[in-house]
Write a protein that holds these residues in place. Sequence first.
Motif, short mmCIF file in Angstrom:
data_model
loop_
_atom_site.label_atom_id
_atom_site.label_comp_id
_atom_site.label_asym_id
_atom_site.label_seq_id
_atom_site.Cartn_x
_atom_site.Cartn_y
_atom_site.Cartn_z
N UNK A 1 0.85 -1.20 0.00
CA UNK A 1 0.00 0.00 0.00
C UNK A 1 0.88 1.25 0.00
N UNK A 2 1.89 1.23 0.88
CA UNK A 2 2.78 2.39 0.98
C UNK A 2 3.48 2.66 -0.35
N UNK A 3 3.94 1.59 -1.00
CA UNK A 3 4.65 1.75 -2.27
C UNK A 3 3.76 2.41 -3.32
N UNK A 4 2.50 2.00 -3.36
CA UNK A 4 1.58 2.56 -4.35
C UNK A 4 1.16 3.99 -4.02
N UNK A 5 0.77 4.22 -2.79
CA UNK A 5 0.30 5.56 -2.42
C UNK A 5 1.43 6.57 -2.42
N UNK A 6 2.62 6.15 -1.98
CA UNK A 6 3.75 7.07 -1.94
C UNK A 6 4.22 7.47 -3.33
N UNK A 7 4.11 6.57 -4.29
CA UNK A 7 4.53 6.87 -5.65
C UNK A 7 3.40 7.48 -6.47
N UNK A 8 2.28 6.77 -6.55
CA UNK A 8 1.19 7.17 -7.45
C UNK A 8 0.51 8.46 -7.04
N UNK A 9 0.47 8.72 -5.74
CA UNK A 9 -0.24 9.90 -5.25
C UNK A 9 0.74 10.95 -4.71
N UNK A 10 1.46 10.59 -3.66
CA UNK A 10 2.34 11.58 -3.03
C UNK A 10 3.49 11.99 -3.94
N UNK A 11 4.04 11.02 -4.69
CA UNK A 11 5.12 11.36 -5.61
C UNK A 11 4.66 12.33 -6.67
N UNK B 1 -5.55 4.57 -5.55
CA UNK B 1 -4.46 5.50 -5.84
C UNK B 1 -4.68 6.19 -7.19
N UNK B 2 -5.21 5.45 -8.15
CA UNK B 2 -5.45 6.05 -9.46
C UNK B 2 -6.74 6.88 -9.47
N UNK B 3 -7.70 6.55 -8.63
CA UNK B 3 -8.86 7.42 -8.47
C UNK B 3 -8.42 8.76 -7.88
N UNK B 4 -7.41 8.72 -7.02
CA UNK B 4 -6.86 9.97 -6.49
C UNK B 4 -6.23 10.80 -7.60
N UNK B 5 -5.55 10.14 -8.53
CA UNK B 5 -4.97 10.87 -9.66
C UNK B 5 -6.06 11.55 -10.48
N UNK B 6 -7.17 10.83 -10.68
CA UNK B 6 -8.31 11.41 -11.42
C UNK B 6 -8.80 12.69 -10.72
N UNK B 7 -8.96 12.60 -9.40
CA UNK B 7 -9.43 13.77 -8.64
C UNK B 7 -8.41 14.90 -8.67
N UNK B 8 -7.14 14.54 -8.56
CA UNK B 8 -6.11 15.57 -8.59
C UNK B 8 -6.04 16.26 -9.94
N UNK B 9 -6.23 15.50 -11.02
CA UNK B 9 -6.23 16.12 -12.34
C UNK B 9 -7.35 17.16 -12.44
N UNK B 10 -8.52 16.80 -11.96
CA UNK B 10 -9.64 17.74 -11.99
C UNK B 10 -9.37 18.94 -11.11
N UNK B 11 -8.83 18.69 -9.92
CA UNK B 11 -8.53 19.78 -9.00
C UNK B 11 -7.46 20.71 -9.55
#
Length: 250
Positions: free
Chosen positions: A103-113, A154-164
């Motif tokens: 989980x950490x690997x995905x969230x730290x890279x896909x979202x926080x990174x 994590x990728x749903x977060x990317x979708x939201x961040x793109x919109x934001x």
Amino acid sequence: MSRIALITGATSGIGKATAEAFAQAGIDLILCGRRQERLKELTVALSSQVRITSLVFDVQNQEAVVKALDSLPSAWQEIDILINNAGNAHGFGPLHENDPADWDAMLDSNVKGLLYVTRAVTPGMVARGRGHIVNISSIAGKQTYANGSVYCASKAAVEALSEGMRLDLTQHGIKVTNVAPGAVETEFSNVRFKGDEARAAKVYEGFDPLRAEDIADAIRYAVNAPAHVTIADLTILAAAQAAATTVYRK
């Protein structure tokens, strides 16, 4: 004057293909990744076409991100295009059996990174009143599937961040494009299945999956659209793929 693009995760897959497509289009490149030898190889391969520099860092480390970008010479500091490509999927199984380290690997890279790099690059774009950010999401950010809940989140977060980002940055002359690929045959499944090549290969059996070059073509189209056009959201599926987990195999 040539534009400058910074690409994270440039050492393989979509990032590498995008670097190659941009070089063909005459866009100068800042190639970023963790694998220094691969960055050197790509730099040598493309340096006859455009100016190239490279930065070795892990997007998960905010201090390393800031240090690397601050180290850019003045000739490289006016970044016109940011490709937030670095990311990963780790593990495949029900949530109650997952390894929290995955989980950490995905969230730290896909979202926080993605956030760390964007935060470092966008103030310059805002100051100049122009720029283009391309976030690589996934069909998994639009359709959740069993055994991949945290990756999908994590990728749903990317979708939201793109919109934001689009809401925050359009007023400053910055375009934001979200690209959501379906099944692309890259190192993705090898990483997800922790090096089990036979299992990874089965993901792409019986149909013609997308290739990294297909996504790179779409990204090149988006960043070369006319000034009055923003390609806001692209979902790209293989012809045999109807949804995230619906693939018609031969």
